[in-house]
Motif scaffolding. Structure first.
Motif, PDB file in Angstrom:
ATOM      1  N   GLY A 145       8.943  13.103 -14.001  1.00 48.98           N
ATOM      2  CA  GLY A 145       9.783  11.999 -13.550  1.00 48.98           C
ATOM      3  C   GLY A 145       9.063  10.668 -13.616  1.00 48.98           C
ATOM      4  N   GLN A 146       7.804  10.659 -13.186  1.00 52.20           N
ATOM      5  CA  GLN A 146       7.021   9.428 -13.243  1.00 52.20           C
ATOM      6  C   GLN A 146       6.788   8.980 -14.677  1.00 52.20           C
ATOM      7  N   MET A 147       6.485   9.939 -15.553  1.00 51.22           N
ATOM      8  CA  MET A 147       6.245   9.598 -16.959  1.00 51.22           C
ATOM      9  C   MET A 147       7.522   9.122 -17.632  1.00 51.22           C
ATOM     10  N   ALA A 148       8.657   9.717 -17.267  1.00 46.98           N
ATOM     11  CA  ALA A 148       9.935   9.289 -17.833  1.00 46.98           C
ATOM     12  C   ALA A 148      10.259   7.860 -17.407  1.00 46.98           C
ATOM     13  N   GLU A 149       9.930   7.521 -16.162  1.00 45.51           N
ATOM     14  CA  GLU A 149      10.144   6.148 -15.708  1.00 45.51           C
ATOM     15  C   GLU A 149       9.246   5.185 -16.477  1.00 45.51           C
ATOM     16  N   THR A 150       7.998   5.576 -16.686  1.00 43.51           N
ATOM     17  CA  THR A 150       7.052   4.725 -17.404  1.00 43.51           C
ATOM     18  C   THR A 150       7.470   4.525 -18.852  1.00 43.51           C
ATOM     19  N   ALA A 151       7.936   5.594 -19.498  1.00 46.17           N
ATOM     20  CA  ALA A 151       8.305   5.518 -20.912  1.00 46.17           C
ATOM     21  C   ALA A 151       9.639   4.825 -21.128  1.00 46.17           C
ATOM     22  N   GLY A 152      10.555   4.939 -20.163  1.00 48.62           N
ATOM     23  CA  GLY A 152      11.879   4.358 -20.315  1.00 48.62           C
ATOM     24  C   GLY A 152      12.791   5.260 -21.129  1.00 48.62           C
ATOM     25  N   PRO A 153      14.078   4.921 -21.205  1.00 51.34           N
ATOM     26  CA  PRO A 153      15.033   5.762 -21.942  1.00 51.34           C
ATOM     27  C   PRO A 153      14.737   5.785 -23.436  1.00 51.34           C
ATOM     28  N   GLU A 154      15.046   6.920 -24.055  1.00 53.56           N
ATOM     29  CA  GLU A 154      14.887   7.039 -25.492  1.00 53.56           C
ATOM     30  C   GLU A 154      16.012   6.290 -26.202  1.00 53.56           C
ATOM     31  N   ALA A 155      15.840   6.063 -27.490  1.00 58.05           N
ATOM     32  CA  ALA A 155      16.849   5.344 -28.276  1.00 58.05           C
ATOM     33  C   ALA A 155      18.189   6.063 -28.172  1.00 58.05           C
ATOM     34  N   GLY A 156      19.212   5.314 -27.807  1.00 58.67           N
ATOM     35  CA  GLY A 156      20.552   5.871 -27.708  1.00 58.67           C
ATOM     36  C   GLY A 156      20.863   6.528 -26.376  1.00 58.67           C
ATOM     37  N   GLU A 157      19.863   6.658 -25.506  1.00 57.13           N
ATOM     38  CA  GLU A 157      20.093   7.290 -24.205  1.00 57.13           C
ATOM     39  C   GLU A 157      20.671   6.277 -23.222  1.00 57.13           C
ATOM     40  N   ASP A 158      21.644   6.711 -22.432  1.00 59.36           N
ATOM     41  CA  ASP A 158      22.244   5.859 -21.406  1.00 59.36           C
ATOM     42  C   ASP A 158      21.188   5.541 -20.346  1.00 59.36           C
ATOM     43  N   PRO A 159      20.859   4.267 -20.131  1.00 53.34           N
ATOM     44  CA  PRO A 159      19.809   3.920 -19.163  1.00 53.34           C
ATOM     45  C   PRO A 159      20.110   4.405 -17.743  1.00 53.34           C
ATOM     46  N   ILE A 160      21.389   4.428 -17.365  1.00 52.36           N
ATOM     47  CA  ILE A 160      21.740   4.870 -16.016  1.00 52.36           C
ATOM     48  C   ILE A 160      21.523   6.374 -15.872  1.00 52.36           C
ATOM     49  N   GLU A 161      21.930   7.144 -16.878  1.00 52.62           N
ATOM     50  CA  GLU A 161      21.689   8.588 -16.837  1.00 52.62           C
ATOM     51  C   GLU A 161      20.195   8.890 -16.866  1.00 52.62           C
ATOM     52  N   HIS A 162      19.436   8.088 -17.617  1.00 53.33           N
ATOM     53  CA  HIS A 162      17.982   8.242 -17.630  1.00 53.33           C
ATOM     54  C   HIS A 162      17.417   7.985 -16.240  1.00 53.33           C
ATOM     55  N   HIS A 163      17.927   6.966 -15.582  1.00 55.71           N
ATOM     56  CA  HIS A 163      17.469   6.640 -14.225  1.00 55.71           C
ATOM     57  C   HIS A 163      17.732   7.799 -13.273  1.00 55.71           C
ATOM     58  N   PHE A 164      18.897   8.408 -13.383  1.00 58.34           N
ATOM     59  CA  PHE A 164      19.213   9.550 -12.526  1.00 58.34           C
ATOM     60  C   PHE A 164      18.240  10.704 -12.776  1.00 58.34           C
ATOM     61  N   LYS A 165      17.869  10.924 -14.027  1.00 57.79           N
ATOM     62  CA  LYS A 165      16.910  11.988 -14.345  1.00 57.79           C
ATOM     63  C   LYS A 165      15.534  11.654 -13.753  1.00 57.79           C
ATOM     64  N   VAL A 166      15.159  10.389 -13.803  1.00 60.56           N
ATOM     65  CA  VAL A 166      13.883   9.963 -13.216  1.00 60.56           C
ATOM     66  C   VAL A 166      13.880  10.239 -11.711  1.00 60.56           C
ATOM     67  N   LEU A 167      14.968   9.865 -11.033  1.00 61.60           N
ATOM     68  CA  LEU A 167      15.050  10.065  -9.589  1.00 61.60           C
ATOM     69  C   LEU A 167      15.039  11.548  -9.234  1.00 61.60           C
ATOM     70  N   ALA A 168      15.709  12.346 -10.049  1.00 58.24           N
ATOM     71  CA  ALA A 168      15.726  13.790  -9.806  1.00 58.24           C
ATOM     72  C   ALA A 168      14.317  14.359  -9.869  1.00 58.24           C
ATOM     73  N   GLY A 169      13.505  13.861 -10.812  1.00 56.97           N
ATOM     74  CA  GLY A 169      12.146  14.343 -10.940  1.00 56.97           C
ATOM     75  C   GLY A 169      11.211  13.770  -9.896  1.00 56.97           C
ATOM     76  N   LYS A 170      11.226  12.453  -9.722  1.00 56.90           N
ATOM     77  CA  LYS A 170      10.261  11.783  -8.856  1.00 56.90           C
ATOM     78  C   LYS A 170      10.476  12.037  -7.367  1.00 56.90           C
ATOM     79  N   THR A 171      11.736  12.172  -6.959  1.00 57.81           N
ATOM     80  CA  THR A 171      12.044  12.255  -5.535  1.00 57.81           C
ATOM     81  C   THR A 171      12.811  13.514  -5.159  1.00 57.81           C
ATOM     82  N   ALA A 172      13.943  13.730  -5.821  1.00 59.00           N
ATOM     83  CA  ALA A 172      14.844  14.801  -5.379  1.00 59.00           C
ATOM     84  C   ALA A 172      14.247  16.188  -5.557  1.00 59.00           C
TER      85      ALA A 172
END
Length: 321
Positions: A145-172
């Motif tokens: 989750g931390q690394m996904a936040e650092t790297a940011g969304p991949e090309a074509g990925e919805d930034p909001i859905e990426h954010h939800f995945k980051v939160l799921a990993g880092k906190t939830a």
């Protein structure tokens, strides 16, 4: 057990855990002890230990020592991650006091985080291999989750859905593990364990999304308001700004992206964000997810523990109101 009696039982158990947490951070070297207890001594919500304790009461009985050890694993892991997070975020404050990286330096903060992860490993080893496995998988999710936040969304990925995945990993993920640890300690059925795990993940999302909002709307927090905003850390309100059809929202997003090193610019950005529709949109998402979390409680046995988890769905919403 009446709700008042149950609340007192939880409070008494958490008081024991608090004492054990202090003991768990004692090293043979006084400097390590001082640095390791820096964040612990600053207090905190102890949300994860509370989740372990409440979930254990869903079962028919448990060993208190194993329950305390399970709660220590979760909180030590959480506190360890805070030391690393503050280094990455270059934070100045943590829980209202000077962050460990500012007081002791980045290298010491990283090593203390490692030390606390090691202490958590010692306690989880006493619980058994299934707990070790869950702890290891959760630790991997935290890092991902931390690394996904650092790297940011991949090309074509919805930034909001990426954010939800980051939160799921880092906190939830850690809050889900806390609920699962409690259920496992309490010996609940497979159906109840699955439900409490789903609940833990969703309520963890609500908890972190509330933090996203608190960074903007509240002055009553250990962090300086707008800390994430100034550091350029993505939160749901700022991501909604970028995807908004409103020209004024786009202009505000561009203003924020230009940098908020100046205190006046930060204050202006906060004031404009607080009056933006993205705040209500974020609250709507928090409320929606809280309702989803509550829906997972259906299979849980009736009683004070289930009632406490049900109330938690409201409490994590109102903390950012």
């Amino acid at each position: 057990m009446a709700d008042e009696d149950f609340a007192q039982t939880i409070a008494d158990t958490l008081a024991i855990i608090e004492d054990k947490l202090t003991e768990a951070t004692v090293s043979q070297y006084s400097f390590v002890t001082q640095a390791a207890q820096h964040v612990v001594a600053a207090g905190g919500k102890r949300f994860r230990p509370a989740m372990v304790v409440i979930a254990a009461h869903l079962g028919s009985g448990f060993d208190l020592t194993r329950l305390i050890n399970a709660a220590l694993v979760m909180e030590l892991t959480h506190v360890a991650s805070l030391y690393h997070d503050d280094v990455m975020d270059e934070a100045d404050l943590r829980r209202g006091v000077t962050s460990a990286n500012r007081r002791y330096g980045n290298s010491t903060a990283i090593l203390v985080g490692d030390y606390l992860f090691a202490r958590a490993s010692s306690y989880v080893a006493m619980l058994g291999p299934e707990y070790v496995d869950l702890q290891a998988r959760t630790f991997a999710e935290l890092v991902e989750g931390q690394m996904a936040e650092t790297a940011g969304p991949e090309a074509g990925e919805d930034p909001i859905e990426h954010h939800f995945k980051v939160l799921a990993g880092k906190t939830a993920s850690l809050i889900r593990a806390s609920a699962l640890f409690g259920g496992m300690i309490g010996g609940v059925s497979a159906e109840v364990l699955d439900a409490v795990g789903r609940f833990g993940l969703e309520i963890g999302m609500v908890f972190q999304l509330s933090d996203d909002l608190i960074d903007i709307v509240s002055d009553k927090t250990g962090k300086t308001p707008g800390t994430d905003l100034r550091e350029g850390i993505p939160t749901l309100p700022t991501l909604l700004l970028r995807s908004s059809p409103s020209a004024s929202d786009h202009e505000l997003a561009a203003f924020i992206a230009g940098g908020l090193d100046d205190d006046g610019d930060l204050a202006q950005a906060l004031a404009r964000l607080r009056s933006s529709s993205v705040i209500d949109q974020t609250r709507d998402e928090i409320n929606r997810r809280a309702a989803v979390a509550r829906s997972y409680l259906s299979p849980l046995p009736a009683g004070a523990a289930k009632d406490a988890l049900d109330r938690l769905c409201d409490e994590v919403v109102t903390r950012s109101s």
